[in-house]
Design a protein around this motif. Structure first.
Motif, PDB file in Angstrom:
ATOM      1  N   TRP A 156     -30.606   3.100   4.898  1.00  0.00           N
ATOM      2  CA  TRP A 156     -30.284   1.639   5.428  1.00  0.00           C
ATOM      3  C   TRP A 156     -31.548   0.551   4.921  1.00  0.00           C
ATOM      4  O   TRP A 156     -31.087  -0.174   4.188  1.00  0.00           O
ATOM      5  N   ILE A 188     -30.928   0.486   0.933  1.00  0.00           N
ATOM      6  CA  ILE A 188     -30.133  -0.133   0.564  1.00  0.00           C
ATOM      7  C   ILE A 188     -30.349  -1.608   0.846  1.00  0.00           C
ATOM      8  O   ILE A 188     -29.947  -2.496   0.029  1.00  0.00           O
ATOM      9  N   GLN A 189     -31.136  -1.810   1.828  1.00  0.00           N
ATOM     10  CA  GLN A 189     -31.261  -3.455   2.480  1.00  0.00           C
ATOM     11  C   GLN A 189     -32.345  -4.140   1.212  1.00  0.00           C
ATOM     12  O   GLN A 189     -32.035  -5.119   0.842  1.00  0.00           O
ATOM     13  N   THR A 199     -30.449  -4.631  -2.072  1.00  0.00           N
ATOM     14  CA  THR A 199     -29.476  -5.683  -1.991  1.00  0.00           C
ATOM     15  C   THR A 199     -30.189  -7.035  -2.060  1.00  0.00           C
ATOM     16  O   THR A 199     -29.829  -7.964  -2.395  1.00  0.00           O
ATOM     17  N   LYS A 200     -31.378  -7.067  -1.498  1.00  0.00           N
ATOM     18  CA  LYS A 200     -32.261  -8.257  -1.619  1.00  0.00           C
ATOM     19  C   LYS A 200     -32.596  -8.613  -2.744  1.00  0.00           C
ATOM     20  O   LYS A 200     -32.734  -9.485  -3.167  1.00  0.00           O
ATOM     21  N   PRO A 238     -27.051   0.624  -5.147  1.00  0.00           N
ATOM     22  CA  PRO A 238     -27.115   1.383  -4.074  1.00  0.00           C
ATOM     23  C   PRO A 238     -25.774   1.921  -3.652  1.00  0.00           C
ATOM     24  O   PRO A 238     -25.618   2.879  -2.901  1.00  0.00           O
ATOM     25  N   THR A 239     -24.680   1.226  -4.121  1.00  0.00           N
ATOM     26  CA  THR A 239     -23.626   1.782  -3.605  1.00  0.00           C
ATOM     27  C   THR A 239     -23.284   3.063  -4.079  1.00  0.00           C
ATOM     28  O   THR A 239     -22.884   4.094  -3.418  1.00  0.00           O
ATOM     29  N   ALA A 277     -25.390   5.483  -2.441  1.00  0.00           N
ATOM     30  CA  ALA A 277     -24.904   5.973  -1.130  1.00  0.00           C
ATOM     31  C   ALA A 277     -23.790   6.841  -1.136  1.00  0.00           C
ATOM     32  O   ALA A 277     -23.770   7.744  -0.441  1.00  0.00           O
ATOM     33  N   LEU A 283     -25.334  -5.949   4.391  1.00  0.00           N
ATOM     34  CA  LEU A 283     -26.473  -6.094   4.148  1.00  0.00           C
ATOM     35  C   LEU A 283     -26.424  -7.409   3.208  1.00  0.00           C
ATOM     36  O   LEU A 283     -27.344  -8.365   3.320  1.00  0.00           O
ATOM     37  N   ASN A 294     -28.232 -11.125   3.889  1.00  0.00           N
ATOM     38  CA  ASN A 294     -29.181 -11.978   3.079  1.00  0.00           C
ATOM     39  C   ASN A 294     -28.489 -13.201   2.690  1.00  0.00           C
ATOM     40  O   ASN A 294     -29.407 -14.135   2.733  1.00  0.00           O
TER      41      ASN A 294
END
Lengths: 347, 459
Positions: free
Chosen positions: A264, A267-268, A271-272, A279-280, A283, B165, B169
């Motif tokens: 988690w 991936i966070q 994405t930031k 990440p997709t 995952a 996510l 953001n």
């Protein structure tokens, strides 16, 4: 192995890693790596069969090559920056060499070929040390040079590691090889995020070490190295089968177990940083990992494997193997998710 | 919300520390008491902005689903008593603990106010269900069923994690109550299309949408009775609930993106209903009928009109109770003849007349007889889809006819006609079974007297 010798060798392994983690001079780091590697060779060779010899030889060759590559990177860095202190590496060639060397030590793809074969040839206890303690030293160096690592290279390695770890483990029934491919995949997740947020790498490493320690200890309780011998556990330790179930699901990264926390968070962070597809992909590839963990749980906990009648007597004997710290390890490997807001202590 | 969650958590020590002959009684009684508490949430003020907790909230969409979930736990326990009677005590307690754990995760999912919390619990419900299906199912196909179930759902929901996510953001917070006020319209672009897909596919797989429904017949058929009940009644509704929550973020792109899924649902409705006419396996028939009803819900949620949302909510509750009741009836057959083939046990009306009454009422509610809430749901959905596009009435009409056809086919095959000669010595109905059917049917019939409870937030 005689206890005094074992103590000295274990102390050397730990000292080697400590030297690597605590030094700021590149030469001492190389010394630490070499100490660590030389001391672990007798641990890998505890059993005197040719398989163990082959495993230790392969380990020695890869680690020595990696150390030499690291030394070359250090020398190039010395040439261009004039100092031996571990800090941001300004020269890209040196940075790439060091990254390659460290990923070779870790077993990231495309340098992953030694991990399954070495892990398979050694005992469960040595395998446990190999897959958990030996990862700390290279990871700490990657943490220290993380501002200057070439992101493209490491992300490519991470992606291919996750793919290799997923697909490679699918056809395995030997538990040590399964854990080896699991290690490759998890190292891939860690490597993916070093350049973006190294704290998450430390989180992933900690949780991975906890989960792998628990898994190996459960395997050692039963002295089982194949799926088949693991499947007879329902006879002997029925409680341990449920533990294996939860632990495997945690390794696979299913919420609400603590194996989900690193995925988690990683991936966070990704994405930031505006990376969505990677990440997709990672995952979804982690689902391959989940498949072979789930297959293990199917044969162990969720179905009753056929067994002969005299195996059914074994529950009457108390087991005397020491399972050091097993309950806390299992609890931390599975129930840490509600504590995720405490991540700030890792900074 | 803690007044429901903490008693549910405490049900687990209750199971493990009760006397062996009291485990079923204790858990069922306390489960019924907990469902009584959840009924208080059905009284929803029209203005839902008053909220005293950071993590949980309930509005008129989640309150009926919450009441359904808590109502279902005692029913599941009552239904499982027979097939677990021969198991050792520890395994019974483990089974009950799995059911209670699943119940806990479901309660928290329906009342979660933050979307990532919702996601974690949405995935968490998979684990106890997987354990129930693969450990306590009866045939060898249950392993495959568990795998299909887990992997279909996870494949759909991992992109949802990334999408959530990303939205976090973008928007700053994912607390559902706050996002309502910060929503900006989502323009049409390739990346927004992928965002829409990532958000919706998890729920589409869960509903299930027609092309992705392969896991459902496997999982429903192979699960033991409590597993089938909870799968059909509540877990499918998680998909509908999630879809209704997340479409608020995805306007107006939904108008553009909805077409393929509308077509799949409309066509899939008819396809799965038609397959029901050719089924020999009773549980498989009920499973495919679930797919058909949920396709209606998907159509309703994608149209996004007030009437369709009311219809979707009513249909979810109604289908939950009806489907669960049908699975209980099928299980009562299975426990007697140990086979799910329909034609093996025919003419049961002569042998078990009261059970035949329950079969009749269940089949009638399944085909949406007025004035049950099934009808209200279906009628609202049909009307709103007619206003969306006139042609859909043809497909909806065909679906209603075929639904009636297979419901009556199921009823007539199992109940009417001359009984097959080998079932003369089946056991008569237990009081437990009759109580189970009554407890399913009473809410269904009583809700038709006051359907505004289940009509959702738009009413």
């Amino acid at each position: 192995m005689k206890p005094p010798i074992l103590i000295i060798i274990m102390a050397t392994i730990m000292t080697g890693t400590m030297i690597v983690m605590l030094s700021s001079h590149w030469l001492l780091i190389w010394i630490g790596f070499e100490m660590n590697m030389l001391a672990i060779i007798p641990i890998l060779m505890k059993k005197y069969n040719p398989r163990a010899m082959e495993a230790s030889t392969k380990y020695f060759l890869t680690q020595a090559t990696a150390s030499m590559l690291l030394m070359m990177g250090v020398t190039i860095n010395l040439l261009y920056s004039g100092q031996w202190v571990v800090s941001k590496i300004s020269n890209p060639i040196a940075s790439i060499m060091m990254t390659t060397a460290l990923t070779m030590k870790l077993g990231l793809s495309p340098f992953h070929f030694w991990v399954p074969e070495v892990t398979q040839g050694i005992t469960l206890m040595s395998g446990m040390i190999l897959l958990t303690w030996q990862k700390i030293a290279p990871m700490s160096i990657l943490y220290q040079i993380s501002p200057s690592i070439n992101t493209n290279l490491l992300m490519l390695m991470a992606l291919t590691s996750v793919l290799v770890g997923g697909w490679g483990g699918l056809n395995q029934t030997q538990l040590r090889k399964i854990m080896a491919y699991s290690s490759i995949a998890h190292m891939g997740w860690m490597a993916a995020i070093i350049t973006y947020n190294p704290t998450m790498m430390v989180l992933n490493l900690t949780l991975y070490i906890l989960m792998t320690l628990s898994t190996f200890m459960l395997f050692m309780l039963n002295s089982s190295t194949t799926t088949l011998s693991l499947s007879h556990m329902w006879n002997k330790f029925p409680l341990i089968t449920s533990m294996i179930l939860i632990l495997m699901l945690s390794l696979g990264g299913l919420p609400p177990l603590s194996g989900f926390i690193p995925k988690w968070m990683i991936i966070q962070e990704l994405t930031k940083n505006n990376m969505i597809i990677i990440p997709t992909l990672m995952a979804i590839t982690a689902l391959l990992n989940l498949y072979f963990y789930l297959r293990l749980t199917y044969s162990t906990a969720l179905t009753m494997f056929p067994s002969t009648n005299n195996m059914k007597m074994k529950w009457q004997f108390e087991y005397t193997k020491k399972a050091t710290l097993l309950p806390p390890l299992i609890i931390t490997s599975t129930m840490l998710l509600p504590l995720t807001p405490m991540l700030s202590v890792l900074d | 919300m803690l007044k429901i969650i903490i008693p549910t958590i405490m049900l687990i020590p209750l199971t493990w520390m009760s006397k062996p002959n009291m485990i079923w009684i204790n858990t069922t009684t306390y489960g019924l008491l907990i469902s009584l508490i959840s009924l208080f949430y059905l009284n929803q003020p029209s203005d839902n902005t008053l909220n005293s907790s950071l993590m949980f909230f309930s509005d008129s969409l989640s309150a009926p689903l919450l009441a359904l979930t808590t109502w279902l736990l005692p029913l599941m326990l009552m239904a499982s008593q027979h097939h677990l009677s021969k198991e050792p005590l520890t395994r019974k307690k483990l089974y009950i603990s799995m059911l209670i754990l699943l119940q806990l995760f479901l309660i928290m999912t329906f009342t979660a106010s933050e979307l990532i919390f919702f996601y974690i619990l949405f995935e968490a419900t998979l684990i106890p269900t997987l354990i129930i299906i693969t450990r306590w199912g009866n045939q060898t196909e249950r392993l495959n069923a568990g795998l299909y179930f887990l992997f279909y759902t996870l494949m759909g929901s991992l992109p949802l994690l990334v999408a959530l996510l990303y939205i976090h953001n973008f928007m700053g917070s994912l607390n559902f109550l706050m996002i309502q006020y910060w929503i900006q319209p989502l323009p049409n672009s390739w990346s927004n299309i992928f965002l829409w897909l990532a958000c919706m596919m998890a729920f589409m797989v869960k509903m299930p949408l027609y092309g992705l429904h392969l896991w459902l017949p496997k999982a429903h058929v192979e699960a033991p009775i409590a597993g089938s009940m909870v799968l059909a009644a509540v877990l499918l509704k998680l998909g509908g609930y999630g879809m209704m929550r997340i479409t608020t973020l995805l306007n107006p792109l939904t108008n553009f993106m909805a077409y393929p899924f509308m077509m799949l649902s409309l066509w899939g409705m008819i396809m799965t209903s038609s397959i029901c006419l050719r089924q020999t396996d009773l549980k498989s028939l009920i499973a495919y009928s679930s797919v058909s009803h949920m396709a209606l819900v998907i159509v309703a949620v994608l149209i996004q009109t007030p009437w369709s949302y009311m219809g979707a909510t009513a249909l979810m509750i109604a289908h939950g109770l009806t489907s669960s009741m049908l699975f209980c009836l099928a299980n009562s057959n299975y426990e007697r003849i140990h086979s799910r083939t329909m034609i093996l046990a025919r003419g049961l009306q002569t042998l078990l007349p009261l059970m035949a009454a329950w079969w009749l009422l269940a089949s009638l509610t399944n085909l949406a007889l007025p004035p049950t809430i099934n009808l209200i749901g279906e009628l609202f959905v049909v009307m709103s889809s007619f206003s969306w596009s006139n042609i859909t009435i043809i497909l909806m009409g065909i679906n209603i006819i075929i639904t009636a056809l297979y419901s009556l086919y199921m009823l007539i095959t199992t109940q009417r006609g001359k009984y097959s000669h080998h079932i003369k010595n089946i056991k008569p109905s237990f009081t437990r079974e009759n109580a189970l059917m009554t407890l399913h049917l009473l809410p269904l019939l009583l809700l038709s007297l006051n359907p505004k409870i289940i009509l959702g937030p738009i009413y």
